[in-house]
Design a protein around this motif. Structure first.
Motif, PDB file in Angstrom:
ATOM      1  N   ALA A 263     -16.633   8.275 -17.137  1.00 23.63           N
ATOM      2  CA  ALA A 263     -16.773   7.596 -18.424  1.00 23.63           C
ATOM      3  C   ALA A 263     -16.180   6.195 -18.390  1.00 23.63           C
ATOM      4  O   ALA A 263     -16.603   5.330 -19.160  1.00 23.63           O
ATOM      5  N   GLY A 264     -15.195   5.971 -17.516  1.00 26.55           N
ATOM      6  CA  GLY A 264     -14.474   4.706 -17.553  1.00 26.55           C
ATOM      7  C   GLY A 264     -14.706   3.775 -16.398  1.00 26.55           C
ATOM      8  O   GLY A 264     -14.223   2.636 -16.421  1.00 26.55           O
ATOM      9  N   HIS A 265     -15.432   4.226 -15.382  1.00 25.55           N
ATOM     10  CA  HIS A 265     -15.625   3.355 -14.222  1.00 25.55           C
ATOM     11  C   HIS A 265     -16.969   2.641 -14.283  1.00 25.55           C
ATOM     12  O   HIS A 265     -17.052   1.454 -14.591  1.00 25.55           O
ATOM     13  N   ASP A 266     -18.046   3.378 -14.030  1.00 25.72           N
ATOM     14  CA  ASP A 266     -19.377   2.761 -14.022  1.00 25.72           C
ATOM     15  C   ASP A 266     -19.720   2.097 -15.348  1.00 25.72           C
ATOM     16  O   ASP A 266     -20.301   1.011 -15.374  1.00 25.72           O
ATOM     17  N   THR A 267     -19.394   2.761 -16.443  1.00 30.56           N
ATOM     18  CA  THR A 267     -19.775   2.235 -17.753  1.00 30.56           C
ATOM     19  C   THR A 267     -19.136   0.868 -18.009  1.00 30.56           C
ATOM     20  O   THR A 267     -19.810  -0.073 -18.435  1.00 30.56           O
ATOM     21  N   THR A 268     -17.837   0.747 -17.732  1.00 29.49           N
ATOM     22  CA  THR A 268     -17.153  -0.534 -17.948  1.00 29.49           C
ATOM     23  C   THR A 268     -17.614  -1.575 -16.944  1.00 29.49           C
ATOM     24  O   THR A 268     -17.818  -2.744 -17.303  1.00 29.49           O
ATOM     25  N   ALA A 269     -17.790  -1.169 -15.687  1.00 26.44           N
ATOM     26  CA  ALA A 269     -18.273  -2.104 -14.669  1.00 26.44           C
ATOM     27  C   ALA A 269     -19.641  -2.671 -15.056  1.00 26.44           C
ATOM     28  O   ALA A 269     -19.889  -3.881 -14.941  1.00 26.44           O
ATOM     29  N   ASN A 270     -20.511  -1.805 -15.523  1.00 23.87           N
ATOM     30  CA  ASN A 270     -21.855  -2.257 -15.898  1.00 23.87           C
ATOM     31  C   ASN A 270     -21.832  -3.131 -17.147  1.00 23.87           C
ATOM     32  O   ASN A 270     -22.561  -4.121 -17.244  1.00 23.87           O
ATOM     33  N   ALA A 271     -20.985  -2.761 -18.126  1.00 20.77           N
ATOM     34  CA  ALA A 271     -20.874  -3.574 -19.340  1.00 20.77           C
ATOM     35  C   ALA A 271     -20.393  -4.984 -19.001  1.00 20.77           C
ATOM     36  O   ALA A 271     -20.919  -5.979 -19.523  1.00 20.77           O
ATOM     37  N   LEU A 272     -19.411  -5.090 -18.122  1.00 19.27           N
ATOM     38  CA  LEU A 272     -18.917  -6.399 -17.711  1.00 19.27           C
ATOM     39  C   LEU A 272     -19.990  -7.186 -16.946  1.00 19.27           C
ATOM     40  O   LEU A 272     -20.162  -8.393 -17.161  1.00 19.27           O
TER      41      LEU A 272
ATOM     42  N   TYR B  31     -23.260  -6.901 -17.212  1.00 15.73           N
ATOM     43  CA  TYR B  31     -24.262  -7.352 -18.180  1.00 15.73           C
ATOM     44  C   TYR B  31     -23.746  -8.542 -18.987  1.00 15.73           C
ATOM     45  O   TYR B  31     -24.467  -9.512 -19.228  1.00 15.73           O
ATOM     46  N   ALA B  32     -22.486  -8.485 -19.426  1.00 13.60           N
ATOM     47  CA  ALA B  32     -21.918  -9.580 -20.217  1.00 13.60           C
ATOM     48  C   ALA B  32     -21.904 -10.874 -19.414  1.00 13.60           C
ATOM     49  O   ALA B  32     -22.260 -11.953 -19.934  1.00 13.60           O
ATOM     50  N   ILE B  33     -21.507 -10.797 -18.156  1.00  8.19           N
ATOM     51  CA  ILE B  33     -21.480 -11.984 -17.294  1.00  8.19           C
ATOM     52  C   ILE B  33     -22.891 -12.533 -17.116  1.00  8.19           C
ATOM     53  O   ILE B  33     -23.110 -13.754 -17.132  1.00  8.19           O
ATOM     54  N   HIS B  34     -23.874 -11.648 -16.981  1.00 14.63           N
ATOM     55  CA  HIS B  34     -25.274 -12.094 -16.866  1.00 14.63           C
ATOM     56  C   HIS B  34     -25.716 -12.839 -18.120  1.00 14.63           C
ATOM     57  O   HIS B  34     -26.289 -13.934 -18.037  1.00 14.63           O
ATOM     58  N   TYR B  35     -25.463 -12.266 -19.292  1.00 15.15           N
ATOM     59  CA  TYR B  35     -25.923 -12.897 -20.527  1.00 15.15           C
ATOM     60  C   TYR B  35     -25.222 -14.226 -20.774  1.00 15.15           C
ATOM     61  O   TYR B  35     -25.829 -15.177 -21.293  1.00 15.15           O
ATOM     62  N   LEU B  36     -23.957 -14.336 -20.381  1.00 16.99           N
ATOM     63  CA  LEU B  36     -23.256 -15.609 -20.510  1.00 16.99           C
ATOM     64  C   LEU B  36     -23.785 -16.635 -19.515  1.00 16.99           C
ATOM     65  O   LEU B  36     -23.804 -17.837 -19.802  1.00 16.99           O
ATOM     66  N   ALA B  37     -24.217 -16.166 -18.343  1.00 16.83           N
ATOM     67  CA  ALA B  37     -24.831 -17.077 -17.370  1.00 16.83           C
ATOM     68  C   ALA B  37     -26.154 -17.629 -17.890  1.00 16.83           C
ATOM     69  O   ALA B  37     -26.496 -18.797 -17.651  1.00 16.83           O
ATOM     70  N   GLU B  38     -26.879 -16.793 -18.615  1.00 17.40           N
ATOM     71  CA  GLU B  38     -28.188 -17.181 -19.135  1.00 17.40           C
ATOM     72  C   GLU B  38     -28.090 -17.991 -20.430  1.00 17.40           C
ATOM     73  O   GLU B  38     -29.073 -18.610 -20.849  1.00 17.40           O
ATOM     74  N   ASN B  39     -26.918 -17.980 -21.062  1.00 18.46           N
ATOM     75  CA  ASN B  39     -26.740 -18.658 -22.352  1.00 18.46           C
ATOM     76  C   ASN B  39     -25.486 -19.544 -22.276  1.00 18.46           C
ATOM     77  O   ASN B  39     -24.401 -19.139 -22.698  1.00 18.46           O
ATOM     78  N   GLN B  40     -25.669 -20.734 -21.733  1.00 19.48           N
ATOM     79  CA  GLN B  40     -24.528 -21.605 -21.466  1.00 19.48           C
ATOM     80  C   GLN B  40     -23.783 -22.017 -22.734  1.00 19.48           C
ATOM     81  O   GLN B  40     -22.560 -22.182 -22.720  1.00 19.48           O
ATOM     82  N   GLY B  41     -24.500 -22.212 -23.841  1.00 26.25           N
ATOM     83  CA  GLY B  41     -23.845 -22.586 -25.095  1.00 26.25           C
ATOM     84  C   GLY B  41     -22.917 -21.498 -25.587  1.00 26.25           C
ATOM     85  O   GLY B  41     -21.795 -21.769 -26.048  1.00 26.25           O
ATOM     86  N   ILE B  42     -23.370 -20.242 -25.488  1.00 23.72           N
ATOM     87  CA  ILE B  42     -22.542 -19.095 -25.888  1.00 23.72           C
ATOM     88  C   ILE B  42     -21.338 -18.978 -24.962  1.00 23.72           C
ATOM     89  O   ILE B  42     -20.208 -18.727 -25.409  1.00 23.72           O
TER      90      ILE B  42
ATOM     91  N   LYS C 212     -19.837  -6.694 -28.108  1.00 25.49           N
ATOM     92  CA  LYS C 212     -20.599  -5.768 -28.950  1.00 25.49           C
ATOM     93  C   LYS C 212     -22.100  -5.989 -28.785  1.00 25.49           C
ATOM     94  O   LYS C 212     -22.874  -5.022 -28.736  1.00 25.49           O
ATOM     95  N   GLU C 213     -22.521  -7.251 -28.678  1.00 26.49           N
ATOM     96  CA  GLU C 213     -23.945  -7.522 -28.498  1.00 26.49           C
ATOM     97  C   GLU C 213     -24.415  -7.075 -27.114  1.00 26.49           C
ATOM     98  O   GLU C 213     -25.521  -6.554 -26.958  1.00 26.49           O
ATOM     99  N   THR C 214     -23.560  -7.250 -26.106  1.00 22.92           N
ATOM    100  CA  THR C 214     -23.894  -6.758 -24.762  1.00 22.92           C
ATOM    101  C   THR C 214     -24.086  -5.249 -24.782  1.00 22.92           C
ATOM    102  O   THR C 214     -25.048  -4.716 -24.214  1.00 22.92           O
ATOM    103  N   LEU C 215     -23.173  -4.544 -25.441  1.00 21.18           N
ATOM    104  CA  LEU C 215     -23.250  -3.087 -25.502  1.00 21.18           C
ATOM    105  C   LEU C 215     -24.412  -2.608 -26.371  1.00 21.18           C
ATOM    106  O   LEU C 215     -24.906  -1.495 -26.192  1.00 21.18           O
ATOM    107  N   ARG C 216     -24.845  -3.440 -27.306  1.00 17.84           N
ATOM    108  CA  ARG C 216     -26.033  -3.078 -28.093  1.00 17.84           C
ATOM    109  C   ARG C 216     -27.295  -3.230 -27.254  1.00 17.84           C
ATOM    110  O   ARG C 216     -28.114  -2.316 -27.155  1.00 17.84           O
ATOM    111  N   ILE C 217     -27.442  -4.383 -26.623  1.00 14.07           N
ATOM    112  CA  ILE C 217     -28.699  -4.674 -25.938  1.00 14.07           C
ATOM    113  C   ILE C 217     -28.777  -3.985 -24.578  1.00 14.07           C
ATOM    114  O   ILE C 217     -29.856  -3.669 -24.089  1.00 14.07           O
ATOM    115  N   ASN C 218     -27.636  -3.731 -23.960  1.00 11.25           N
ATOM    116  CA  ASN C 218     -27.608  -3.067 -22.649  1.00 11.25           C
ATOM    117  C   ASN C 218     -26.436  -2.109 -22.538  1.00 11.25           C
ATOM    118  O   ASN C 218     -25.657  -2.178 -21.592  1.00 11.25           O
TER     119      ASN C 218
END
Length: 536
Positions: A336-345, A347-358, A395-401
């Motif tokens: 519950a705490g390894h893969d899930t958190t690793a994947n959430a992080l 995904y978040a890094i990906h979305y921040l890479a794709e959205n420089q203003g954010i 929260k948006e990362t966890l909603r969308i992915n």
């Protein structure tokens, strides 16, 4: 006709498969191994098809259902849960006449998917009406039963669950090792030095969270941040891969009766046994320390590991867990705490890479809280409470992915109605979290990454309304007990990463036109390469 052949024909199919494994397979030569494997798979498929027909039971056929063979096709092509949900579930949920309920075949038969906030709220809040399904007997002897299915919080029900929760709750409230998370992030930064600018973030986050859950969970350092080739890193990676193998998940009989035909599977079981023996030794050592009054007083209360705190919980009158229960829960915390958190992080890094203003807005928040000195600053618990915009990003990362697409199966205890649809007693049911969080009936432009949804006046406020529209951790009394633990891991790493680096998606990235994910129920990005630029 031989006595064996005659007996084989007269037996029910399940017993015939057993007879095949005990009497026929041992007589085959090494040369016929391929035939043996093919026959075993064929018999398992026949048994699966016979007991779970291509249409739902008649009592459920008034509910829309998805193609049986479509599910098999997805399994064959190893389509991720996320991709199948986006391709098949979302069009069904968004269709004009859908009330957010549909059936789909799964490992345990036909399952009702609940994909609307109102019914999801009822499922999450009514524990007695919707208890977890008991999987212990059905999968006994499989890799999943060894590591996942046992007397642990995610799997048990009723009084047994309440007793364990009474022990675990105080431990999770007291353990919030943000200093450890910060120190591990510093170690990750050191590992990134002088190794180029492009990093496989999927791998980096897997190793960071492995060390975090090992130390914070039970005081064991996997040392994976600096040594990705260590035996423990390879061992846990192998176990993880084995747990996600769709063939053995769909046909557990192969794992119990025909395992010897798959040397790789045999080796995975051996590595799992070694891992579980390590947990046994850690538990014995922690108990001995407690009996002898040995306590690490150098650590602040919130920095102490969960296992120590759960053991001490017994002395405080909150109940005592057996060694078997402790080990089973440590395995559950891992998953519950390894893969899930690793994947959430990731995904978040990906979305921040794709959205420089954010990304830049989040960086300015991190600097405003932690300062602009050109050095690593470790956030405190109070600092993490101030990270409003970073929290919106999470929260948006966890909603969308959200790393987990749906809940574990539950079984309806009495005839009920959901959204005006009759659901008979005994129906298996899951909450389709991905479906709820991607429905255009609930969210505007649901596939667009937009952290402002969770601003003070954003549409994310509906999660506290009539239903439950943001449910990556579930909800109610059985909400993931490690939710706050995981969210603080993410806050610490992201805030420190934002101060230290600016990052972007490489031009040749396969993720440039959309994230590519893989996995069964737990999903994550595949080999996510990100280009980092140091800021100090």
């Amino acid at each position: 006709m031989s006595l064996l052949e005659n007996s084989f024909l007269k037996l029910p199919l399940q017993n015939a498969i057993q007879l095949y494994g005990d009497e026929v397979v041992p007589r085959l030569t090494k040369r016929n191994k391929v035939i043996a494997i093919g026959t075993a798979v064929a018999l398992s498929i026949i048994y699966f098809l016979r007991d779970r027909v291509t249409k739902p039971p008649r009592k459920l056929r008034h509910i829309p259902y998805l193609s049986y063979f479509g599910v098999l096709r997805s399994m064959y092509y190893k389509e991720s849960v996320r991709d199948r949900s986006a391709r098949v579930h979302i069009p069904e949920i968004n269709s004009e006449n859908s009330n957010g309920l549909f059936l789909e075949v799964a490992r345990n038969g036909w399952v009702l998917h609940v994909a609307n906030p109102e019914d999801a709220k009822r499922v999450f809040l009514k524990l007695e009406l919707f208890p977890k399904i008991d999987l212990s007997a059905e999968r006994s002897g499989t890799l999943n039963s060894k590591f996942t299915i046992g007397p642990n919080l995610p799997m048990i029900n009723g009084a047994h669950w309440k007793a364990q929760r009474k022990v675990a709750n105080p431990a999770f409230r007291r353990s919030m090792p943000v200093k450890l998370f910060g120190q591990l992030t510093q170690e990750m930064f050191k590992s990134m030095e002088n190794k180029g600018e492009v990093y496989n973030v999927s791998d980096l986050m897997e190793r960071w969270t492995l060390d975090a859950i090992g130390i914070a969970g039970f005081g064991f350092d996997f040392k994976s941040i600096h040594n990705k080739d260590s035996e423990w890193v390879h061992r846990y990676a192998r176990i993880n891969e084995g747990l996600r193998d769709p063939i053995f998940f769909l046909f557990p009989y192969l794992d119990t009766n025909f395992r010897w035909l798959f040397p790789h599977r045999v080796e995975t079981h051996k590595q799992t046994d070694i891992f579980l023996e390590m947990l046994d030794e850690v538990i014995k050592s922690k108990k001995l320390d407690l009996e002898n009054g040995v306590k690490n007083n150098a650590l602040e209360e919130n920095e102490r590991d969960l296992l120590s705190l759960m053991l001490e919980s017994g002395e405080e009158g909150n109940g005592i867990l057996s060694n078997k229960e402790l080990k089973s829960n440590l395995c559950a915390f891992f998953l519950a705490g390894h893969d899930t958190t690793a994947n959430a992080l990731s995904y978040a890094i990906h979305y921040l890479a794709e959205n420089q203003g954010i990304q830049e807005k989040a960086r300015q928040e991190a600097i405003s809280i932690l300062g602009d000195e050109p050095c690593d600053i470790l956030p405190t618990i109070e600092d993490t409470k101030k990270m409003t915009y970073i929290n919106q990003i999470m929260k948006e990362t966890l909603r969308i992915n959200g790393p987990v697409a749906r809940t574990l199966p539950r079984v309806v205890q009495e005839d009920i109605f959901l959204s005006g649809t009759f659901v008979p007693k005994g129906t298996l049911l899951v909450v389709n979290m991905f479906g709820i969080q991607h429905s255009n009936k609930i969210w505007s432009d649901p596939d667009v990454f937009n952290p402002d949804r969770f601003s003070e006046n954003g549409e994310g406020i509906r999660e506290t309304g009539e239903g439950m529209a943001w449910v990556p951790f579930g909800n109610g009394a059985r909400q993931c007990i490690g939710m706050n633990f995981s969210l603080n891991e993410q806050r610490v790493l992201l805030s420190m990463l934002l101060r230290k680096y600016r990052w972007s998606t490489p031009k040749d990235s396969p993720h440039k036109n959309g994230i590519i994910s893989a996995g069964l129920n737990v999903q994550g990005p595949v080999d996510l390469d990100i280009a980092f630029q140091k800021l100090y």
